[in-house]
Scaffold this motif. Sequence first.
Motif, PDB file in Angstrom:
ATOM      1  N   ALA A  77      14.289  49.990 -15.785  1.00  0.00           N
ATOM      2  CA  ALA A  77      14.829  50.194 -14.437  1.00  0.00           C
ATOM      3  C   ALA A  77      13.771  50.033 -13.353  1.00  0.00           C
ATOM      4  O   ALA A  77      14.098  49.717 -12.213  1.00  0.00           O
ATOM      5  CB  ALA A  77      15.467  51.582 -14.343  1.00  0.00           C
ATOM      6  N   THR A  78      12.517  50.262 -13.688  1.00  0.00           N
ATOM      7  CA  THR A  78      11.459  50.232 -12.678  1.00  0.00           C
ATOM      8  C   THR A  78      10.446  49.137 -12.986  1.00  0.00           C
ATOM      9  O   THR A  78       9.568  49.320 -13.832  1.00  0.00           O
ATOM     10  CB  THR A  78      10.734  51.593 -12.603  1.00  0.00           C
ATOM     11  N   PRO A  79      10.532  47.981 -12.327  1.00  0.00           N
ATOM     12  CA  PRO A  79       9.537  46.923 -12.537  1.00  0.00           C
ATOM     13  C   PRO A  79       8.328  47.110 -11.629  1.00  0.00           C
ATOM     14  O   PRO A  79       8.468  47.348 -10.426  1.00  0.00           O
ATOM     15  CB  PRO A  79      10.304  45.649 -12.171  1.00  0.00           C
ATOM     16  N   ILE A  80       7.147  47.044 -12.198  1.00  0.00           N
ATOM     17  CA  ILE A  80       5.905  47.167 -11.444  1.00  0.00           C
ATOM     18  C   ILE A  80       5.151  45.843 -11.549  1.00  0.00           C
ATOM     19  O   ILE A  80       4.784  45.423 -12.651  1.00  0.00           O
ATOM     20  CB  ILE A  80       5.012  48.309 -11.993  1.00  0.00           C
ATOM     21  N   SER A  81       4.927  45.181 -10.431  1.00  0.00           N
ATOM     22  CA  SER A  81       4.187  43.922 -10.438  1.00  0.00           C
ATOM     23  C   SER A  81       2.693  44.195 -10.517  1.00  0.00           C
ATOM     24  O   SER A  81       2.177  45.052  -9.777  1.00  0.00           O
ATOM     25  CB  SER A  81       4.502  43.108  -9.177  1.00  0.00           C
ATOM     26  N   LEU A  82       2.016  43.490 -11.401  1.00  0.00           N
ATOM     27  CA  LEU A  82       0.581  43.676 -11.580  1.00  0.00           C
ATOM     28  C   LEU A  82      -0.189  42.533 -10.933  1.00  0.00           C
ATOM     29  O   LEU A  82       0.272  41.389 -10.902  1.00  0.00           O
ATOM     30  CB  LEU A  82       0.231  43.767 -13.058  1.00  0.00           C
ATOM     31  N   VAL A  83      -1.372  42.839 -10.422  1.00  0.00           N
ATOM     32  CA  VAL A  83      -2.188  41.847  -9.713  1.00  0.00           C
ATOM     33  C   VAL A  83      -2.552  40.691 -10.624  1.00  0.00           C
ATOM     34  O   VAL A  83      -2.548  39.529 -10.218  1.00  0.00           O
ATOM     35  CB  VAL A  83      -3.453  42.512  -9.139  1.00  0.00           C
ATOM     36  N   GLY A  84      -2.881  40.997 -11.873  1.00  0.00           N
ATOM     37  CA  GLY A  84      -3.290  39.962 -12.800  1.00  0.00           C
ATOM     38  C   GLY A  84      -3.269  40.452 -14.226  1.00  0.00           C
ATOM     39  O   GLY A  84      -3.036  41.636 -14.497  1.00  0.00           O
ATOM     40  N   PRO A  85      -3.510  39.566 -15.176  1.00  0.00           N
ATOM     41  CA  PRO A  85      -3.393  39.891 -16.599  1.00  0.00           C
ATOM     42  C   PRO A  85      -4.288  41.032 -17.083  1.00  0.00           C
ATOM     43  O   PRO A  85      -3.895  41.778 -17.974  1.00  0.00           O
ATOM     44  CB  PRO A  85      -3.763  38.572 -17.278  1.00  0.00           C
ATOM     45  N   ILE A  86      -5.492  41.156 -16.525  1.00  0.00           N
ATOM     46  CA  ILE A  86      -6.386  42.227 -16.982  1.00  0.00           C
ATOM     47  C   ILE A  86      -5.744  43.593 -16.791  1.00  0.00           C
ATOM     48  O   ILE A  86      -5.930  44.508 -17.598  1.00  0.00           O
ATOM     49  CB  ILE A  86      -7.737  42.172 -16.224  1.00  0.00           C
ATOM     50  N   ALA A  87      -4.958  43.721 -15.725  1.00  0.00           N
ATOM     51  CA  ALA A  87      -4.300  44.992 -15.445  1.00  0.00           C
ATOM     52  C   ALA A  87      -3.399  45.423 -16.593  1.00  0.00           C
ATOM     53  O   ALA A  87      -3.150  46.619 -16.788  1.00  0.00           O
ATOM     54  CB  ALA A  87      -3.494  44.885 -14.156  1.00  0.00           C
ATOM     55  N   ALA A  88      -2.917  44.448 -17.375  1.00  0.00           N
ATOM     56  CA  ALA A  88      -2.039  44.755 -18.496  1.00  0.00           C
ATOM     57  C   ALA A  88      -2.704  45.670 -19.514  1.00  0.00           C
ATOM     58  O   ALA A  88      -2.042  46.455 -20.189  1.00  0.00           O
ATOM     59  CB  ALA A  88      -1.606  43.458 -19.184  1.00  0.00           C
ATOM     60  N   LEU A  89      -4.017  45.584 -19.623  1.00  0.00           N
ATOM     61  CA  LEU A  89      -4.732  46.362 -20.633  1.00  0.00           C
ATOM     62  C   LEU A  89      -4.679  47.862 -20.366  1.00  0.00           C
ATOM     63  O   LEU A  89      -4.705  48.657 -21.302  1.00  0.00           O
ATOM     64  CB  LEU A  89      -6.199  45.913 -20.699  1.00  0.00           C
ATOM     65  N   GLY A  90      -4.624  48.254 -19.088  1.00  0.00           N
ATOM     66  CA  GLY A  90      -4.744  49.676 -18.783  1.00  0.00           C
ATOM     67  C   GLY A  90      -3.569  50.319 -18.085  1.00  0.00           C
ATOM     68  O   GLY A  90      -3.576  51.535 -17.871  1.00  0.00           O
ATOM     69  N   ILE A  91      -2.530  49.557 -17.740  1.00  0.00           N
ATOM     70  CA  ILE A  91      -1.481  50.103 -16.879  1.00  0.00           C
ATOM     71  C   ILE A  91      -0.676  51.213 -17.547  1.00  0.00           C
ATOM     72  O   ILE A  91      -0.284  52.184 -16.895  1.00  0.00           O
ATOM     73  CB  ILE A  91      -0.544  48.975 -16.385  1.00  0.00           C
ATOM     74  N   ALA A  92      -0.419  51.119 -18.846  1.00  0.00           N
ATOM     75  CA  ALA A  92       0.391  52.143 -19.514  1.00  0.00           C
ATOM     76  C   ALA A  92      -0.305  53.503 -19.482  1.00  0.00           C
ATOM     77  O   ALA A  92       0.319  54.522 -19.143  1.00  0.00           O
ATOM     78  CB  ALA A  92       0.682  51.730 -20.955  1.00  0.00           C
ATOM     79  N   ARG A  93      -1.579  53.518 -19.814  1.00  0.00           N
ATOM     80  CA  ARG A  93      -2.305  54.788 -19.775  1.00  0.00           C
ATOM     81  C   ARG A  93      -2.486  55.258 -18.341  1.00  0.00           C
ATOM     82  O   ARG A  93      -2.434  56.456 -18.065  1.00  0.00           O
ATOM     83  CB  ARG A  93      -3.664  54.647 -20.452  1.00  0.00           C
ATOM     84  N   ALA A  94      -2.698  54.330 -17.422  1.00  0.00           N
ATOM     85  CA  ALA A  94      -2.887  54.696 -16.019  1.00  0.00           C
ATOM     86  C   ALA A  94      -1.688  55.471 -15.486  1.00  0.00           C
ATOM     87  O   ALA A  94      -1.836  56.467 -14.763  1.00  0.00           O
ATOM     88  CB  ALA A  94      -3.126  53.450 -15.173  1.00  0.00           C
ATOM     89  N   LEU A  95      -0.493  55.018 -15.841  1.00  0.00           N
ATOM     90  CA  LEU A  95       0.734  55.650 -15.356  1.00  0.00           C
ATOM     91  C   LEU A  95       1.270  56.692 -16.336  1.00  0.00           C
ATOM     92  O   LEU A  95       2.241  57.388 -16.024  1.00  0.00           O
ATOM     93  CB  LEU A  95       1.805  54.593 -15.120  1.00  0.00           C
ATOM     94  N   ASN A  96       0.646  56.756 -17.512  1.00  0.00           N
ATOM     95  CA  ASN A  96       1.086  57.684 -18.564  1.00  0.00           C
ATOM     96  C   ASN A  96       2.556  57.459 -18.905  1.00  0.00           C
ATOM     97  O   ASN A  96       3.309  58.406 -19.135  1.00  0.00           O
ATOM     98  CB  ASN A  96       0.863  59.141 -18.136  1.00  0.00           C
ATOM     99  N   ARG A  97       2.945  56.171 -18.909  1.00  0.00           N
ATOM    100  CA  ARG A  97       4.337  55.823 -19.210  1.00  0.00           C
ATOM    101  C   ARG A  97       4.380  54.595 -20.100  1.00  0.00           C
ATOM    102  O   ARG A  97       3.765  53.572 -19.795  1.00  0.00           O
ATOM    103  CB  ARG A  97       5.101  55.516 -17.925  1.00  0.00           C
ATOM    104  N   GLY A  98       5.130  54.698 -21.178  1.00  0.00           N
ATOM    105  CA  GLY A  98       5.340  53.544 -22.014  1.00  0.00           C
ATOM    106  C   GLY A  98       6.294  52.559 -21.358  1.00  0.00           C
ATOM    107  O   GLY A  98       6.978  52.885 -20.384  1.00  0.00           O
TER     108      GLY A  98
END
Length: 251
Positions: free
Chosen positions: A117-138
Motif C-alpha cells: 500500500a505504501t510505495p517509497i521511491s529510492l534515490v538509487g540502487p545503493i539505498a536498497a541495501l539499507g532501507i528495510a532496516r532504516a524503516l524497520n519494516r519489511g
Amino acid sequence: MAQFSDAARTAIAGAAPGLQLISWYTWVASQLDEDQRTLLSFAVSSLVNRGWLSPLTKLAETAVESLGLSEERVMTALMVLEDHGLLETEDDRIVSLAAVISTTKTDVTYFLGEDHATPISLVGPIAALGIARALNRGGELVAKCSGTQGDEEKASDRVTLLCDESGIHSRKPESVALFLPSWDGTTSPASAVARGGLFVDDDALAQWQTEHDDPDGMPLTSMFFPMAATDLGDKLGKALESMFDHVANFA
C-alpha cells in the motif's frame, strides 16, 4: 548543494572505490545531534505515512508545533541537515531525505508491508541495501535493471528484492548484480547514490560498464551480491536506522 567539510572527506578518504558512501553514512550518522536526528526522522515519518512531503517552510512550521522544539532549534537543525546533504532541496521543495528516499518517482521503489500500500521511491540502487532496516519494516523492493534501455520495461528487466525488518533475505532473479559508484565527496551524496546500478545478471552489469566507459567503483557480481546485501546492508542500515528512529512511526 551540501558543503562538505574536511572532516567528511577525511572520513571517506581511506575507503575502497565504491565503498566511500557506506563510510560516509557511518560517519555522518555519528555527527548528528538530538535535534537533527529528530527533524530528519520526523520528515521521513511524514513522507512514509502520507506518501508526500510538505514544502520545507511548512515542514518547519509543523515540526515546531508537533515536536515541542523552538523555531530557532528547528531552523538550525534543518540548516545542518542541508549542509550535510541529508536534506536536499530545490527552492522550497524537498527533493530527497538522507540521500536515500526521493520525493519523486524513480526506477527503484520499496513497497512497505505485504499489501504494497505504501510505495517509497529510492534515490538509487545503493539505498536498497539499507532501507528495510532504516524503516524497520519489511517489504518488497522492485527496480528496473539499470542496463535496460528506454522506458519500455519487460518482466525480464525487473529486479525484485524481498526484505524483512533487518534487510534483504531473497532476490528475484537469483542472478542479481550491483554496482557501487566511487565518490570523492565533492558532489552531493544523493547524486552519487543515483549513479549506482542494480542489474538482472552479470552480463547486464558488464555491458553497462562497457557502455559507461568502465566508471570508477565496485562491481558486485551475482556471486558477491549476497555478501553486499548482508555486510554492506547491515552497515548502511544501521547508520540510517540511527538517523530515522527518533520519530519511528512508520507503521
